[in-house]
Design a protein around this motif. Sequence first.
Motif, mmCIF file in Angstrom:
data_model
loop_
_atom_site.group_PDB
_atom_site.id
_atom_site.type_symbol
_atom_site.label_atom_id
_atom_site.label_comp_id
_atom_site.label_asym_id
_atom_site.label_seq_id
_atom_site.Cartn_x
_atom_site.Cartn_y
_atom_site.Cartn_z
ATOM 1 N N UNK A 112 -4.069 -2.490 -0.906
ATOM 2 C CA UNK A 112 -3.607 -3.245 -2.071
ATOM 3 C C UNK A 112 -2.374 -4.050 -1.683
ATOM 4 N N UNK A 113 -2.325 -5.300 -2.150
ATOM 5 C CA UNK A 113 -1.177 -6.165 -1.914
ATOM 6 C C UNK A 113 -0.478 -6.406 -3.245
ATOM 7 N N UNK A 114 0.791 -5.998 -3.331
ATOM 8 C CA UNK A 114 1.573 -6.135 -4.554
ATOM 9 C C UNK A 114 2.397 -7.417 -4.498
ATOM 10 N N UNK A 228 -8.912 -2.211 -11.286
ATOM 11 C CA UNK A 228 -7.808 -1.242 -11.361
ATOM 12 C C UNK A 228 -6.510 -2.026 -11.465
ATOM 13 N N UNK A 229 -5.852 -1.925 -12.615
ATOM 14 C CA UNK A 229 -4.614 -2.673 -12.845
ATOM 15 C C UNK A 229 -3.420 -1.847 -12.353
ATOM 16 N N UNK A 230 -2.794 -2.347 -11.274
ATOM 17 C CA UNK A 230 -1.760 -1.560 -10.602
ATOM 18 C C UNK A 230 -0.436 -2.300 -10.555
ATOM 19 N N UNK A 231 0.643 -1.535 -10.722
ATOM 20 C CA UNK A 231 1.997 -2.079 -10.650
ATOM 21 C C UNK A 231 2.842 -1.205 -9.742
ATOM 22 N N UNK A 232 3.530 -1.825 -8.792
ATOM 23 C CA UNK A 232 4.466 -1.104 -7.915
ATOM 24 C C UNK A 232 5.883 -1.565 -8.228
#
Length: 311
Positions: A112-114, A228-232
Motif C-alpha cells: 500500500x502507498x499512502x 479497503x479505505x486506509x489511512x496512515x
Amino acid sequence: MRNSIKNIIFSAARFLPFNYLKKGKYPTLLPFYHTVEKKQPQYIGGYRVKNEQQFEKDLDFLLKHYEPIGLNDLKNQQNIPQNAMHISFDDGMKSCSNNIAPILLRKGIPATFFINPSFVDNSDLFHRFIFDMAKKQKLKLSEELKTYPNKASLFKQTEVKESILENNIKNTAIYMGMHELKQLNREGFTIGAHSMDHPEFYNIEPEEQYRQVKESMQWVEKHFNPSAKAFAFPFTDYGVGNALLQKIHTENLIDISFGTAGLKHDNFPNHLQRIPMEKKHYQHASRILKYEHFYFRIRGLMNKNTAERDD
C-alpha cells in the motif's frame, strides 16, 4: 533513561536468533518505508534512506520469515497466517514508482502507498524537507520552524534568505504524479491517504485533525475508489484520541488506520501499528525486527505491549 534502556535492549537482541524471537503470538507484521534512493537526498534529514541493494536485502529477509498479504486481507482479518506481513510506503515519493514498485512486482509482494494529495505532481512541499535542506545549505533557522503550525513562516524565511531553495527542491520532482499513482493502482497496489499535507497531528487541533483525514480520504476515494479505505497517520498517532478514530470509522471515512508505534497491539479495533524500517543510521531488517520482537516480549511482562490513548 528510557532511550538508554532501549539501547540496551537493542544491543542484547542482536545476539538472539530471530527464529527463536519470532516464536509466539505477535501482531501482524507491518513494516513501512518512505523511499529508496541511490544516495541520501539533501532534503531528508530525519532518517537514513536505503538504496536498492539494501532494500532488496530487507525484502529477502522478510520473505524468508513472513508471508505477504494484501490490504483487503488485513482489513477482513480472515484466514490470515500467523506469519503474515503487509508492507507500506509513506509520502508518495517518485522512487515508489521508479525504484520500489518494480522490485515488489518482481518479488510478488503486495503493498500500500499512502499519499498526501497536496504533494501530488509536486504541487506543494513537505515542511520538514524545506527545513532539512535549509540546514544543509547552512541557513540559520529556529527549531520552532520545523513544525507544521510554522510552515508559512518557514517558507517565507527560506525564500527570503535563499530564493533558490524551494525551486531547487521542486526541480528534483520529489513526488509522484497522478499518472504514476494510476499506474501503481493498475499494477495491483493499493492507495491510501496520509493526510493532506503531512502535519504533526499532536501539533494541530482536533477539528484540523478531522479535516486532514476527511479531505485526504475523500481525495483517495474519488480517484481510486479502493475496496479497503486506509489511512496512515503522518509521523505518529501520538496526539490522536479515540474520539477521532471513532468518528472517522463511524462516518465510514476509513476501514482501517495505522500508527507507527512498532510491534504493538492497539486498544482500538482496526487501528494497527506499523514498524519504521528506516532509522537515523543504517540498520538491516534483521536487526530492527530482532529488537522489535525482543522489546515486545519485555513489554509483555509488564502488560505494556498495547498502545492506548485518551478518549
